[in-house]
Design a protein around this motif. Structure first.
Motif, PDB file in Angstrom:
ATOM      1  N   ALA A  44       0.823  -1.212   0.000  1.00 41.03           N
ATOM      2  CA  ALA A  44       0.000   0.000   0.000  1.00 41.03           C
ATOM      3  C   ALA A  44       0.857   1.263   0.000  1.00 41.03           C
ATOM      4  O   ALA A  44       0.440   2.311  -0.519  1.00 41.03           O
ATOM      5  N   LEU A  45       2.066   1.170   0.551  1.00 42.01           N
ATOM      6  CA  LEU A  45       2.958   2.330   0.572  1.00 42.01           C
ATOM      7  C   LEU A  45       3.433   2.722  -0.826  1.00 42.01           C
ATOM      8  O   LEU A  45       3.911   3.842  -1.034  1.00 42.01           O
ATOM      9  N   LEU A  46       3.334   1.802  -1.797  1.00 39.67           N
ATOM     10  CA  LEU A  46       3.726   2.128  -3.165  1.00 39.67           C
ATOM     11  C   LEU A  46       2.870   3.265  -3.728  1.00 39.67           C
ATOM     12  O   LEU A  46       3.336   4.043  -4.577  1.00 39.67           O
ATOM     13  N   LYS A  47       1.629   3.370  -3.245  1.00 36.58           N
ATOM     14  CA  LYS A  47       0.728   4.406  -3.755  1.00 36.58           C
ATOM     15  C   LYS A  47       0.531   5.539  -2.750  1.00 36.58           C
ATOM     16  O   LYS A  47      -0.267   6.453  -3.004  1.00 36.58           O
ATOM     17  N   PHE A  48       1.247   5.493  -1.648  1.00 30.00           N
ATOM     18  CA  PHE A  48       1.083   6.524  -0.625  1.00 30.00           C
ATOM     19  C   PHE A  48       1.643   7.857  -1.121  1.00 30.00           C
ATOM     20  O   PHE A  48       2.733   7.918  -1.689  1.00 30.00           O
ATOM     21  N   GLN A  49       0.915   8.936  -0.895  1.00 27.79           N
ATOM     22  CA  GLN A  49       1.304  10.255  -1.386  1.00 27.79           C
ATOM     23  C   GLN A  49       2.260  10.942  -0.398  1.00 27.79           C
ATOM     24  O   GLN A  49       1.890  11.868   0.324  1.00 27.79           O
ATOM     25  N   PHE A  50       3.492  10.479  -0.395  1.00 29.87           N
ATOM     26  CA  PHE A  50       4.496  11.064   0.493  1.00 29.87           C
ATOM     27  C   PHE A  50       4.633  12.573   0.246  1.00 29.87           C
ATOM     28  O   PHE A  50       4.897  13.344   1.180  1.00 29.87           O
ATOM     29  N   HIS A  51       4.469  12.984  -1.017  1.00 31.97           N
ATOM     30  CA  HIS A  51       4.715  14.382  -1.364  1.00 31.97           C
ATOM     31  C   HIS A  51       3.730  15.347  -0.718  1.00 31.97           C
ATOM     32  O   HIS A  51       3.974  16.561  -0.680  1.00 31.97           O
ATOM     33  N   MET A  52       2.601  14.839  -0.209  1.00 33.92           N
ATOM     34  CA  MET A  52       1.614  15.709   0.418  1.00 33.92           C
ATOM     35  C   MET A  52       2.040  16.172   1.813  1.00 33.92           C
ATOM     36  O   MET A  52       1.576  17.218   2.293  1.00 33.92           O
ATOM     37  N   ILE A  53       2.896  15.403   2.442  1.00 34.13           N
ATOM     38  CA  ILE A  53       3.229  15.690   3.843  1.00 34.13           C
ATOM     39  C   ILE A  53       3.859  17.070   4.046  1.00 34.13           C
ATOM     40  O   ILE A  53       3.430  17.813   4.938  1.00 34.13           O
ATOM     41  N   PRO A  54       4.875  17.470   3.251  1.00 31.54           N
ATOM     42  CA  PRO A  54       5.449  18.803   3.486  1.00 31.54           C
ATOM     43  C   PRO A  54       4.438  19.937   3.336  1.00 31.54           C
ATOM     44  O   PRO A  54       4.583  20.978   3.973  1.00 31.54           O
ATOM     45  N   PHE A  55       3.411  19.751   2.491  1.00 31.55           N
ATOM     46  CA  PHE A  55       2.407  20.796   2.303  1.00 31.55           C
ATOM     47  C   PHE A  55       1.415  20.878   3.468  1.00 31.55           C
ATOM     48  O   PHE A  55       0.925  21.939   3.809  1.00 31.55           O
ATOM     49  N   LEU A  56       1.120  19.720   4.082  1.00 28.02           N
ATOM     50  CA  LEU A  56       0.074  19.672   5.103  1.00 28.02           C
ATOM     51  C   LEU A  56       0.619  19.643   6.522  1.00 28.02           C
ATOM     52  O   LEU A  56      -0.122  19.832   7.473  1.00 28.02           O
ATOM     53  N   TRP A  57       1.914  19.377   6.626  1.00 31.39           N
ATOM     54  CA  TRP A  57       2.549  19.311   7.958  1.00 31.39           C
ATOM     55  C   TRP A  57       2.498  20.699   8.589  1.00 31.39           C
ATOM     56  O   TRP A  57       2.858  21.693   7.975  1.00 31.39           O
ATOM     57  N   HIS A  58       2.078  20.757   9.877  1.00 28.54           N
ATOM     58  CA  HIS A  58       1.770  22.068  10.446  1.00 28.54           C
ATOM     59  C   HIS A  58       2.473  22.349  11.767  1.00 28.54           C
ATOM     60  O   HIS A  58       2.270  23.402  12.353  1.00 28.54           O
ATOM     61  N   SER A  59       3.282  21.442  12.285  1.00 28.48           N
ATOM     62  CA  SER A  59       3.950  21.684  13.561  1.00 28.48           C
ATOM     63  C   SER A  59       4.921  22.850  13.431  1.00 28.48           C
ATOM     64  O   SER A  59       5.334  23.237  12.336  1.00 28.48           O
ATOM     65  N   ALA A  60       5.325  23.396  14.566  1.00 29.19           N
ATOM     66  CA  ALA A  60       6.126  24.610  14.593  1.00 29.19           C
ATOM     67  C   ALA A  60       7.398  24.482  13.758  1.00 29.19           C
ATOM     68  O   ALA A  60       7.753  25.365  12.987  1.00 29.19           O
ATOM     69  N   ASP A  61       8.104  23.368  13.937  1.00 36.04           N
ATOM     70  CA  ASP A  61       9.328  23.134  13.167  1.00 36.04           C
ATOM     71  C   ASP A  61       8.916  22.425  11.883  1.00 36.04           C
ATOM     72  O   ASP A  61       8.841  21.202  11.825  1.00 36.04           O
ATOM     73  N   PHE A  62       8.621  23.196  10.843  1.00 28.56           N
ATOM     74  CA  PHE A  62       7.955  22.665   9.649  1.00 28.56           C
ATOM     75  C   PHE A  62       8.663  21.465   9.044  1.00 28.56           C
ATOM     76  O   PHE A  62       8.040  20.507   8.633  1.00 28.56           O
TER      77      PHE A  62
END
Length: 593
Positions: free
Chosen positions: A498-516
Motif C-alpha cells: 500500500a505504501l507504493l501508492k502513498f502520497q508522500f509528497h503531500m506531507i510537506p504541504f500539510l505538515w503544520h507543527s512549529a518546526d515545519f
C-alpha cells in the motif's frame, strides 16, 4: 521585597515548572497507593526511623529497591505521610510513566517541584525564592544541575540562622526514579547531583530514592563514592508477607461484602488462602483483585471472585517468571473483554504506548497525546472510548482530564511482551492498526487540495473535541511512521504494498507543527521494516547531485533518501547540524529533473 517585585509571582512561575500532580498529597493521586493498616509495619518503621535520625543507620542517603509489584510506591506514600505528620518531610515526588505525557515523568521538573514544596513549608525560604525567580525567570528552565544550585542551594544559603535550623535534616522522598522519562542518563544524573551535594555538605537534607533495581541505577548506587553515603534496603518478592496480604484481602473483601449485602458464605478462609497463594508475595496482585471484584461495572462480586479462584487450577503459567501469577490474572482480565471492544482497547493502548515513548520533540503540541486525540485517530466517540476503558477498570482509569491512568506499570509491561501476553499483546494489533492509519491518511490526502496555500479539511466527524485538523493530521503522520519503524516488528506485505501508492509528497504541504521540516520518519529504519519485495521501490538512497539544488540554506547533509514512487516522491535528508531527519518537496515539483 523591592518595589519591582510582586509577592507570589515568582512562586507561581515555579509551580508552573513543577509537577503538582506528583506530590504526595495531590488530588490527582487520590486515593494514593498506601499501605493497609497493620501491613509493612517493620519496613515503614525502618524508613521513618532513618528519616527521623533515630536509626542506627546514619547514612545521609537511602535507596529502597525492589521489583515491580512489591509495593514500593505504597511504602513511599505511607512514609511520606508519617514524616509529614512529624514535620520532617521536606518534599516528596512520585514519578510515573503510567499517566499522560509531560505530567509525572519529566526529570526537568524534579528540582522545581522539590523547591516549591519547601517554599510552602518555610515562608523565609519561599520569599527568597520568589524574589530570585522574579529577578531571573530563566532559573526554572535551566539544566538540572543549575536548577539544584539556583532553586535549592543558593536560597538556603541566604536564610538566617533561625530559619536555617527549620530546614536542617528534612527528608526528600523520590519514588519511581526508574519511571522518570528521558532514559538512564537522566536517572544517573539525578543521583550524581544529589550525591555531590551530600558529599560536599552543600545541604543538610536526607534523601530517599525508591526504584526498581535497573542495571544503571544499581551501577550508580554501588560505585564506591556513592555506596559509602547510602544505606540500601531491598524489598523482595517474599511469602513472608502472606499474613499481611491476607489481612488486606480480608478487610477489603469484607467492605465489598457489606456494600453489596452479601451473605457470610460468599467468602471462606480457604478462599482467602487461595488468593494469598495466587498473590505470590505481590501486593499489586492483591490490590488488583480488590478492584476486579469490587467494580461496579462488572457482572457482580460473586462471579468475579469465582473467576479469580479458578486461576488456582490453571497450570499454564511459567512459574519461573517472578510475575507469572500476575500475568495469569492479567490474562483473565483481557479474556473477559468482548472481542470487538478488545480490538478497540488494543488500538488505544498501542497508540498510548506510542505517545509516551516517542522521542522528545516528536509530540510537539501538549495535547497531542491526550486520550480524545488518540480516540479521534481511530474514529471513536467519547462513549466508545469510555466503554473500552471501562472494560479494564481493575487496571486503569480514564480520569477527569480524559487521560488514561494505569494503576501500575506492570500492566503495560505485560501487554508489551508477546511471550507473556500472547494474543492480547498490543503488538498483535500492530499490522491492522498501521493499515488503518494509512487508510485514514490516504483519505485526508484525497480530500485535501495539494497546495500549501490552502487549508486541509478532513471531512470526518469525531464528536469528542473540536480539534484543529492540522494537529490531528500531524499526529496521524507521526503515529503511523513511528509504528512502522518499531524494531523487531516488520511491516506485513499488505501495508508494504500500500505504501507504493502513498502520497508522500503531500506531507510537506500539510505538515503544520512549529518546526515545519522536522519529522519523525527515519528512512533507514523504515526501509529495514518494509517487506523485501517493496522496500527498494519505496525508500531509495539517493546520490543524485541535482538534489543539492533544493538544499535549504546553511543545511549540512549527510544522508539523502527519496521516499515514494512516481508523482508521490518526497526528499528526506538528515540535517547534521540539528541531528534531525527532515522532509522537503521533491525537486521535480519545482522544475528540476
Amino acid at each position: 521585597m523591592t518595589a519591582r517585585h510582586q509577592k507570589g509571582v515568582g512562586l507561581k512561575m515555579l509551580l508552573e515548572a513543577s509537577m503538582p500532580d506528583a506530590f504526595h498529597d495531590s488530588s490527582a493521586r487520590d486515593p494514593p497507593p498506601s499501605c493497609h493498616p497493620g501491613t509493612r509495619y517493620n519496613l515503614i518503621d525502618t524508613i521513618t526511623s532513618w528519616g527521623l535520625g533515630t536509626s542506627r543507620h546514619t547514612d545521609p542517603m537511602l535507596w529502597v529497591h525492589g521489583p515491580a509489584g512489591v509495593g514500593k510506591s505504597a511504602v513511599a506514600q505511607t512514609c511520606s505521610e508519617h514524616l509529614a505528620e512529624r514535620d520532617k518531610l521536606g518534599a516528596a515526588l512520585f514519578f510515573s510513566r503510567s499517566v499522560g505525557p509531560n505530567k509525572r515523568d519529566d526529570p526537568h521538573r524534579l528540582f522545581p517541584s522539590l523547591a516549591y514544596q519547601i517554599a510552602t513549608k518555610s515562608k523565609p525560604f519561599g520569599d527568597i525564592l520568589d524574589n530570585r525567580i522574579q529577578d531571573d525567570p530563566t532559573l526554572v528552565a535551566k539544566s538540572m544541575k543549575e536548577q539544584f544550585q539556583e532553586l535549592l542551594v543558593k536560597p538556603l544559603s541566604q536564610l538566617g540562622a533561625d530559619d536555617t535550623s527549620n530546614t536542617e535534616g528534612l527528608v526528600f522522598i523520590i519514588d519511581g526514579l526508574d519511571e522518570c522519562g528521558r532514559g538512564p542518563r537522566m536517572h544517573c544524573d539525578i543521583i550524581e547531583i544529589v550525591t555531590t551535594s551530600v558529599r560536599n555538605q552543600i545541604t543538610s537534607f536526607r534523601w530517599v530514592f525508591f526504584s526498581r533495581p535497573e542495571t544503571h541505577i544499581v551501577g550508580s548506587f554501588t560505585t564506591p563514592g556513592i555506596r559509602k553515603l547510602t544505606h540500601q534496603l531491598e524489598i523482595r518478592v517474599s511469602r513472608d508477607i502472606d499474613n499481611e496480604i491476607a489481612l488486606y484481602l480480608t478487610d477489603e473483601l469484607r467492605k465489598i461484602q457489606q456494600r453489596n449485602r452479601l451473605p457470610n458464605s460468599w467468602l471462606s478462609e480457604r478462599d482467602i488462602g487461595v488468593l494469598v497463594n495466587l498473590s505470590g508475595g505481590l501486593f499489586i496482585y492483591a490490590a488488583t483483585v480488590i478492584r476486579f471484584v469490587g467494580s461496579h461495572e462488572s457482572v457482580g462480586p460473586v462471579d468475579q471472585l469465582r473467576a479469580i479462584l479458578a486461576l488456582a487450577s490453571d497450570k499454564g503459567t511459567d512459574s519461573a517468571h517472578p510475575l507469572s501469577e500476575l500475568d495469569l490474572f492479567y490474562t483473565l482480565i483481557m479474556q473477559r473483554i468482548p472481542p470487538r471492544t478488545l480490538l478497540r482497547i488494543q488500538a488505544i493502548l498501542l497508540l498510548t504506548f506510542f505517545a509516551r515513548t516517542t522521542k522528545p520533540g516528536f509530540c510537539r503540541n501538549p495535547q497531542m497525546a491526550s486520550s480524545p486525540q488518540i480516540a479521534n485517530m481511530i474514529g471513536l466517540s467519547e462513549p466508545q472510548l469510555r466503554n473500552a476503558c471501562g472494560s479494564l477498570h481493575s487496571v486503569l482509569e480514564l480520569n477527569s482530564s480524559q487521560e488514561i491512568r494505569f494503576y501500575h506499570a506492570s500492566f503495560m509491561d505485560f501487554l508489551r511482551a508477546p511471550r507473556r501476553s500472547g494474543k492480547f499483546s498490543i503488538f498483535s494489533r500492530l499490522d491492522s492498526l498501521r493499515l488503518e492509519l494509512l487508510q485514514r491518511l490516504n483519505d485526508v490526502h484525497t480530500r485535501s487540495i495539494g497546495s500549501p496555500e490552502m487549508l486541509i479539511h478532513v471531512d470526518i466527524t469525531w464528536p469528542i473535541l473540536d480539534f484543529n485538523d492540522f494537529i490531528l493530521y500531524d499526529l496521524l503522520v507521526e503515529a503511523f511512521f513511528y509504528l512502522c519503524q518499531l524494531d523487531g516488528h516488520p511491516l506485513d506485505s499488505i501495508t508494504s504494498k500500500a505504501l507504493l501508492k502513498f502520497q508522500f509528497h503531500m506531507i510537506p504541504f500539510l505538515w503544520h507543527s512549529a518546526d515545519f521540516y522536522s519529522f519523525v520518519l527515519h528512512p533507514p529504519l523504515l526501509k529495514k521494516n518494509i517487506h523485501a519485495d517493496f522496500r527498494d521501490r519505496i525508500v531509495q538512497e539517493s546520490r543524485n547531485p541535482t538534489l543539492y539544488l533544493y538544499k535549504p540554506r546553511n543545511a549540512l547533509w549527510k544522508d539523502r533518501y527519496v521516499l515514494g514512487c512516481g508523482e508521490n516522491k518526497v526528499l528526506c535528508w538528515r540535517d547534521r547540524e540539528k541531528d534531525r531527519w527532515r522532509l522537503s518537496p521533491y525537486p521535480t515539483w519545482f522544475g528540476f529533473s
